[in-house]
Design a protein around this motif. Structure first.
Motif, PDB file in Angstrom:
ATOM      1  N   ASN A 147      14.622 -15.626  26.501  1.00  0.00           N
ATOM      2  CA  ASN A 147      13.823 -15.286  25.032  1.00  0.00           C
ATOM      3  C   ASN A 147      14.586 -14.571  24.141  1.00  0.00           C
ATOM      4  O   ASN A 147      14.841 -14.669  22.810  1.00  0.00           O
ATOM      5  N   ARG A 148      15.347 -13.557  24.701  1.00  0.00           N
ATOM      6  CA  ARG A 148      15.755 -12.354  23.640  1.00  0.00           C
ATOM      7  C   ARG A 148      17.339 -13.050  23.316  1.00  0.00           C
ATOM      8  O   ARG A 148      17.603 -13.077  22.019  1.00  0.00           O
ATOM      9  N   THR A 149      18.062 -13.811  24.215  1.00  0.00           N
ATOM     10  CA  THR A 149      19.367 -14.402  23.676  1.00  0.00           C
ATOM     11  C   THR A 149      18.960 -15.872  23.056  1.00  0.00           C
ATOM     12  O   THR A 149      19.859 -16.235  22.256  1.00  0.00           O
ATOM     13  N   GLY A 150      17.923 -16.453  23.260  1.00  0.00           N
ATOM     14  CA  GLY A 150      17.661 -17.632  22.397  1.00  0.00           C
ATOM     15  C   GLY A 150      18.046 -18.876  23.398  1.00  0.00           C
ATOM     16  O   GLY A 150      17.993 -19.985  22.882  1.00  0.00           O
ATOM     17  N   PHE A 151      18.355 -18.590  24.768  1.00  0.00           N
ATOM     18  CA  PHE A 151      18.961 -19.682  25.725  1.00  0.00           C
ATOM     19  C   PHE A 151      17.776 -20.642  25.767  1.00  0.00           C
ATOM     20  O   PHE A 151      17.899 -21.960  25.728  1.00  0.00           O
ATOM     21  N   ALA A 152      16.284 -20.062  25.859  1.00  0.00           N
ATOM     22  CA  ALA A 152      15.245 -20.675  26.073  1.00  0.00           C
ATOM     23  C   ALA A 152      14.338 -19.951  25.421  1.00  0.00           C
ATOM     24  O   ALA A 152      14.112 -18.835  26.043  1.00  0.00           O
ATOM     25  N   ILE A 153      13.150 -20.585  24.793  1.00  0.00           N
ATOM     26  CA  ILE A 153      12.189 -19.831  23.934  1.00  0.00           C
ATOM     27  C   ILE A 153      10.873 -20.165  24.430  1.00  0.00           C
ATOM     28  O   ILE A 153      10.678 -21.402  24.206  1.00  0.00           O
ATOM     29  N   SER A 154      10.039 -19.627  24.949  1.00  0.00           N
ATOM     30  CA  SER A 154       8.576 -19.830  25.416  1.00  0.00           C
ATOM     31  C   SER A 154       7.810 -18.484  25.775  1.00  0.00           C
ATOM     32  O   SER A 154       8.254 -17.419  25.806  1.00  0.00           O
ATOM     33  N   ASN A 155       6.600 -18.599  25.136  1.00  0.00           N
ATOM     34  CA  ASN A 155       5.568 -17.594  25.550  1.00  0.00           C
ATOM     35  C   ASN A 155       5.030 -17.611  26.792  1.00  0.00           C
ATOM     36  O   ASN A 155       3.934 -16.967  26.999  1.00  0.00           O
ATOM     37  N   SER A 156       5.379 -18.655  27.502  1.00  0.00           N
ATOM     38  CA  SER A 156       4.549 -18.766  29.030  1.00  0.00           C
ATOM     39  C   SER A 156       5.681 -18.992  30.053  1.00  0.00           C
ATOM     40  O   SER A 156       6.701 -19.779  29.778  1.00  0.00           O
ATOM     41  N   TYR A 157       5.446 -18.382  31.153  1.00  0.00           N
ATOM     42  CA  TYR A 157       6.464 -18.329  32.209  1.00  0.00           C
ATOM     43  C   TYR A 157       6.678 -19.857  32.624  1.00  0.00           C
ATOM     44  O   TYR A 157       7.574 -20.246  33.038  1.00  0.00           O
ATOM     45  N   LEU A 158       5.508 -20.511  32.875  1.00  0.00           N
ATOM     46  CA  LEU A 158       5.255 -21.750  33.503  1.00  0.00           C
ATOM     47  C   LEU A 158       6.155 -22.767  32.517  1.00  0.00           C
ATOM     48  O   LEU A 158       7.022 -23.704  32.898  1.00  0.00           O
ATOM     49  N   LYS A 159       5.890 -22.586  31.245  1.00  0.00           N
ATOM     50  CA  LYS A 159       6.443 -23.596  30.024  1.00  0.00           C
ATOM     51  C   LYS A 159       8.183 -23.295  30.310  1.00  0.00           C
ATOM     52  O   LYS A 159       8.466 -24.289  30.073  1.00  0.00           O
ATOM     53  N   LEU A 160       8.311 -21.994  30.163  1.00  0.00           N
ATOM     54  CA  LEU A 160       9.895 -21.571  30.241  1.00  0.00           C
ATOM     55  C   LEU A 160      10.419 -22.392  31.609  1.00  0.00           C
ATOM     56  O   LEU A 160      11.486 -22.867  31.245  1.00  0.00           O
ATOM     57  N   GLU A 161       9.746 -22.186  32.581  1.00  0.00           N
ATOM     58  CA  GLU A 161      10.334 -22.961  33.626  1.00  0.00           C
ATOM     59  C   GLU A 161      10.721 -24.191  33.619  1.00  0.00           C
ATOM     60  O   GLU A 161      11.678 -24.901  33.882  1.00  0.00           O
TER      61      GLU A 161
END
Length: 215
Positions: A147-161
Motif C-alpha cells: 500500500n505504501r509503495t503503490g505496488f498494490a492498494i487495498s484496505n483488505s488483506y484478502l482483497k490485497l491477496e
C-alpha cells in the motif's frame, strides 16, 4: 502503478534475493512450520524462535506435543502473547493431525483452515514454504509495503491477496511474501522507513519519504 514499474520492482527484489530460506522462523519440518506460524500470530518471529528452541527440543511432532500437555506447552511459550489460547490450539491441532492425517500436516487450504488457530495467512505460509505452492501470504509487513509503495492498494488483506495473485507473475509468487516481508521488517518499517537506502525508492509512490539516515 503500471505493469512496467511493478515488473522492475519484482526484478530488483529478485536480483537482491540471496537468502537460502523462505522464512526466518527456525523450523526443520512442516509440523514445526505449522506450529511456529500459529505462534507467530501477533508475535515477533524472533520471540517465536526463542521459545520454540526449547519447545521442539522436547516435542517436535504431534505425538510428543500431546504427551507434553497444554500446561507445559503454555509454560514454555508464556513469553508469547495469547499463550493460553495458543497452547490449547496447539494441543487441539496435534490431536486432529493424529486422528485425521496420521500425524502429518495436510497440504490443502481447506484442511489447514479447519485446524484451530489457522487462518488464511497461516495456511498460505504453510502451503508456500512447506509444500511449494505459489500462494501469497499477506501479513502486516506485506500489506504496508504494497500500500505504501503503490505496488498494490487495498484496505483488505484478502482483497490485497487476490489482487496480488492477479498481477504478480507466477515465477515471482513463491518468494514474494518472504521478500516483501523482509523489506517491511528491515527497510519499509512502520515508523521512520529507511527510504534513503531503499533500492526501490525511485519507483515508490510514497509521498512522505524519509530521506534521513536512521540511527
Amino acid at each position: 502503478m503500471n505493469h512496467k514499474i511493478r515488473m522492475e520492482i519484482l526484478n530488483r527484489f529478485r536480483r537482491r534475493d540471496t537468502y537460502s530460506s523462505n522464512t526466518d522462523l527456525c523450523v526443520n519440518s512442516n509440523f514445526e512450520l505449522l506450529i511456529s506460524t500459529v505462534l507467530s500470530t501477533r508475535s515477533r518471529n524472533s520471540l517465536v524462535n526463542l521459545v520454540t528452541e526449547d519447545l521442539y527440543r522436547t516435542a517436535n511432532n504431534a505425538n510428543k506435543m500431546i504427551f507434553l500437555g497444554s500446561k507445559k506447552i503454555k509454560k514454555i511459550i508464556e513469553k508469547i502473547g495469547l499463550s493460553r489460547v495458543k497452547s490449547k490450539n496447539i494441543l487441539n491441532i496435534c490431536q486432529i493431525l493424529i486422528q485425521k492425517y496420521k500425524g502429518n500436516v495436510p497440504n490443502t487450504r481447506k484442511s489447514l483452515e479447519c485446524l484451530p488457530g489457522v487462518g488464511r495467512k497461516v495456511s498460505n505460509v504453510v502451503l508456500n514454504i512447506g509444500f511449494g505452492y505459489s500462494t501469497i501470504a499477506v501479513d502486516t509487513h506485506v500489506f504496508r509495503v504494497c500500500n505504501r509503495t503503490g505496488f498494490a492498494i487495498s484496505n483488505s488483506y484478502l482483497k490485497l491477496e487476490k489482487y496480488l495473485l492477479s498481477i504478480v507473475p507466477i515465477r515471482f509468487r513463491r518468494r514474494f511474501h518472504y521478500l516483501f516481508f523482509l523489506h517491511g521488517k528491515v527497510i519499509c518499517t512502520y515508523k521512520n522507513p529507511s527510504c534513503l537506502c531503499c533500492f526501490i525508492s525511485d519507483l515508490c509512490e510514497y509521498k512522505n519519504k524519509n530521506m534521513t539516515i536512521n540511527s
